[in-house]
Motif scaffolding. Structure first.
Motif, mmCIF file in Angstrom:
data_model
loop_
_atom_site.group_PDB
_atom_site.id
_atom_site.type_symbol
_atom_site.label_atom_id
_atom_site.label_comp_id
_atom_site.label_asym_id
_atom_site.label_seq_id
_atom_site.Cartn_x
_atom_site.Cartn_y
_atom_site.Cartn_z
ATOM 1 N N ALA A 1 -54.101 15.143 -58.126
ATOM 2 C CA ALA A 1 -54.425 13.886 -57.722
ATOM 3 C C ALA A 1 -55.225 13.566 -55.961
ATOM 4 N N ARG A 2 -55.193 14.591 -55.225
ATOM 5 C CA ARG A 2 -56.374 14.764 -54.465
ATOM 6 C C ARG A 2 -57.463 15.068 -54.133
ATOM 7 N N GLY A 3 -57.808 15.814 -55.415
ATOM 8 C CA GLY A 3 -58.839 15.484 -56.203
ATOM 9 C C GLY A 3 -59.399 14.360 -56.687
ATOM 10 N N LEU A 4 -58.904 13.711 -57.626
ATOM 11 C CA LEU A 4 -58.985 12.106 -57.409
ATOM 12 C C LEU A 4 -59.650 11.410 -56.360
ATOM 13 N N GLU B 1 -59.895 11.863 -53.755
ATOM 14 C CA GLU B 1 -61.509 12.568 -52.911
ATOM 15 C C GLU B 1 -62.931 11.898 -53.933
ATOM 16 N N GLN B 2 -63.223 11.811 -55.184
ATOM 17 C CA GLN B 2 -63.999 11.671 -56.822
ATOM 18 C C GLN B 2 -63.871 9.857 -55.650
ATOM 19 N N ILE B 3 -62.985 8.759 -55.560
ATOM 20 C CA ILE B 3 -62.817 7.595 -55.435
ATOM 21 C C ILE B 3 -63.646 7.379 -53.685
ATOM 22 N N ASN B 4 -63.074 8.398 -53.058
ATOM 23 C CA ASN B 4 -64.171 8.033 -51.925
ATOM 24 C C ASN B 4 -65.561 8.607 -51.710
ATOM 25 N N THR B 5 -65.915 9.537 -52.815
ATOM 26 C CA THR B 5 -67.162 10.081 -52.652
ATOM 27 C C THR B 5 -68.111 8.819 -52.830
ATOM 28 N N VAL B 6 -67.278 8.209 -53.679
ATOM 29 C CA VAL B 6 -68.290 6.586 -55.067
ATOM 30 C C VAL B 6 -68.065 6.154 -54.030
ATOM 31 N N GLU B 7 -67.441 5.427 -53.367
ATOM 32 C CA GLU B 7 -67.223 3.962 -52.950
ATOM 33 C C GLU B 7 -68.375 4.159 -51.612
ATOM 34 N N ARG B 8 -68.527 5.690 -50.779
ATOM 35 C CA ARG B 8 -69.385 5.220 -49.745
ATOM 36 C C ARG B 8 -70.758 5.424 -50.714
ATOM 37 N N PRO C 1 -75.475 -2.392 -48.867
ATOM 38 C CA PRO C 1 -75.187 -2.366 -47.511
ATOM 39 C C PRO C 1 -73.891 -3.638 -47.178
ATOM 40 N N ASP C 2 -74.366 -4.752 -48.225
ATOM 41 C CA ASP C 2 -73.800 -5.811 -48.295
ATOM 42 C C ASP C 2 -72.473 -5.711 -48.695
ATOM 43 N N ILE C 3 -72.232 -4.378 -49.579
ATOM 44 C CA ILE C 3 -70.657 -4.373 -49.526
ATOM 45 C C ILE C 3 -69.674 -4.633 -48.641
ATOM 46 N N ARG C 4 -68.778 -6.219 -48.284
ATOM 47 C CA ARG C 4 -68.316 -4.996 -46.711
ATOM 48 C C ARG C 4 -66.475 -4.590 -47.518
ATOM 49 N N TRP C 5 -66.121 -5.484 -48.668
ATOM 50 C CA TRP C 5 -64.688 -4.937 -48.666
ATOM 51 C C TRP C 5 -64.983 -4.160 -50.450
ATOM 52 N N SER C 6 -64.350 -3.014 -50.747
ATOM 53 C CA SER C 6 -64.149 -2.341 -52.187
ATOM 54 C C SER C 6 -62.705 -1.689 -52.867
ATOM 55 N N PHE C 7 -62.536 -2.506 -53.412
ATOM 56 C CA PHE C 7 -61.322 -1.909 -54.001
ATOM 57 C C PHE C 7 -61.790 -0.936 -55.281
ATOM 58 N N PHE C 8 -60.607 0.454 -55.201
ATOM 59 C CA PHE C 8 -61.279 1.043 -56.520
ATOM 60 C C PHE C 8 -59.678 1.316 -57.424
ATOM 61 N N GLU C 9 -60.337 1.233 -58.670
ATOM 62 C CA GLU C 9 -58.537 1.615 -59.104
ATOM 63 C C GLU C 9 -58.546 2.015 -60.787
ATOM 64 N N PRO C 10 -58.486 3.527 -60.258
ATOM 65 C CA PRO C 10 -58.525 4.411 -61.641
ATOM 66 C C PRO C 10 -57.767 4.147 -62.415
ATOM 67 N N ASP C 11 -58.276 4.455 -63.787
ATOM 68 C CA ASP C 11 -57.612 4.179 -65.388
ATOM 69 C C ASP C 11 -55.852 5.532 -65.011
ATOM 70 N N ILE C 12 -54.838 4.669 -64.741
ATOM 71 C CA ILE C 12 -53.588 5.669 -64.796
ATOM 72 C C ILE C 12 -53.803 6.338 -66.199
ATOM 73 N N LYS C 13 -54.643 6.241 -67.115
ATOM 74 C CA LYS C 13 -53.722 6.610 -68.667
ATOM 75 C C LYS C 13 -54.958 7.533 -69.492
ATOM 76 N N ALA C 14 -55.297 8.149 -68.548
ATOM 77 C CA ALA C 14 -56.139 9.021 -68.157
ATOM 78 C C ALA C 14 -56.126 10.116 -68.065
ATOM 79 N N GLY C 15 -55.193 10.225 -66.799
ATOM 80 C CA GLY C 15 -54.363 11.074 -66.651
ATOM 81 C C GLY C 15 -55.081 12.753 -65.423
ATOM 82 N N ILE C 16 -54.908 13.729 -65.196
ATOM 83 C CA ILE C 16 -55.418 14.542 -64.529
ATOM 84 C C ILE C 16 -56.218 15.261 -65.029
#
Length: 304
Positions: A270-273, A275-282, A289-304
């Protein structure tokens, strides 16, 4: 900026041009008694007020988010842009139609017509300079698209309005010049009335087209299709994303809201997941640069 063009520069060029032209037209309308000139004077004065409203809207749109407005005030510019379109329809278009019909019923011979011709030529030159400045900003955001496609897809409401106003002003001046010249050459003042009605119809058509586009933004449109394709391509190129499931975007003035659902790959826990999401969003916000708000939902069916 939502589309890359500097709207403020285009607005100030239009404001300066319209004020100078309004003064010149008013003098010419007084000396000639031309209905077309009077209609153009009112039109230019209305445009000056309209540009003031756009500047007010842009200032309000920059206000920071608050608990009452958690997504900020970016869409305020859409409200003021829509109001400008309504003003263009009523003060410009409807008044011109009224004046033209009045002149048609009670034609008056033009007096000192050379005033009108001189002012109209001056106005065409000045308005041409304003239109050129507007087109420079429009071309920055067209990305190879035709003008009509840009007009339909742009999310810079203030630039869409200025483009419509400048186009209406330039064509209206040409209509007025043709009307005055025909009235002088033929000795028939009916041509002046016809020119005034033509200006009214032109303003109403352009105002309606602008209002339709701004209304769509006011309701809530996605970012323009070209920018959406770029964001999608960026996300699909990321090694952390195995499959992009959905991408939802919303244009909020000059800011964007992006919602992503994706199947991630390569995360061991979960921690790696996270970190991946944060890296992609950054990376996404750095690329756009004009993206002010972003919401990222991983596919929970994929598992870890």
């Amino acid at each position: 900026m939502a589309g890359g063009g500097d709207s403020t520069r285009a607005i100030f060029f239009a404001l300066g041009a319209n004020f100078a032209i309004a003064v010149a037209k008013g003098v010419a309308a007084f000396f000639t008694g031309s209905g077309a000139m009077l209609a153009e004077t009112v039109h230019s004065l209305a445009d000056c007020g309209n540009q003031g409203l756009l500047l007010l809207g842009m200032k309000q749109a920059r206000r920071p988010a608050s608990p009452e407005y958690p997504l900020g005030y970016g869409k305020a510019i859409y409200f003021w842009s829509f109001l400008v379109a309504v003003m263009l329809f009523t003060v410009g278009g409807m008044f011109s139609l009224y004046e033209g019909i009045h002149k048609l019923q009670h034609p008056e011979e033009l007096r000192q017509w050379w005033w009108a011709v001189g002012v109209l030529i001056f106005g065409i030159i000045v308005e041409g300079i304003s239109m050129r400045a507007c087109m420079q900003e429009v071309n920055k955001s067209r990305a190879g698209r035709g003008l009509w496609q840009w007009f339909r897809e742009s999310r810079q409401s203030e630039l869409v309005v200025i483009f419509g106003e400048d186009l209406a002003a330039l064509l209206g001046l040409m209509f007025a010049l043709v009307a005055v010249v025909l009235a002088v050459v033929t000795g028939n003042p009916i041509w002046d009335a016809i020119g005034t009605i033509g200006i009214g119809v032109l303003l109403i058509v352009i105002a309606v087209l602008v209002a339709v586009e701004v209304k769509a933004m006011l309701i809530g449109q996605s970012v323009d299709p070209e920018r959406q394709r770029q964001i999608r391509a960026y996300l699909e190129s990321r090694p952390e994303i195995g499959r992009l499931i959905s991408l939802i975007t919303l244009q909020l003035g000059n800011d964007m809201l992006v919602s992503v659902q994706a199947q991630m790959q390569g995360a061991a826990d979960a921690r790696g997941l996270v970190e991946q999401i944060n890296t992609v969003e950054r990376g996404m916000k750095e690329a756009f640069p004009d993206i002010r708000w972003s919401f990222f939902e991983p596919d929970i069916k994929a598992g870890i």
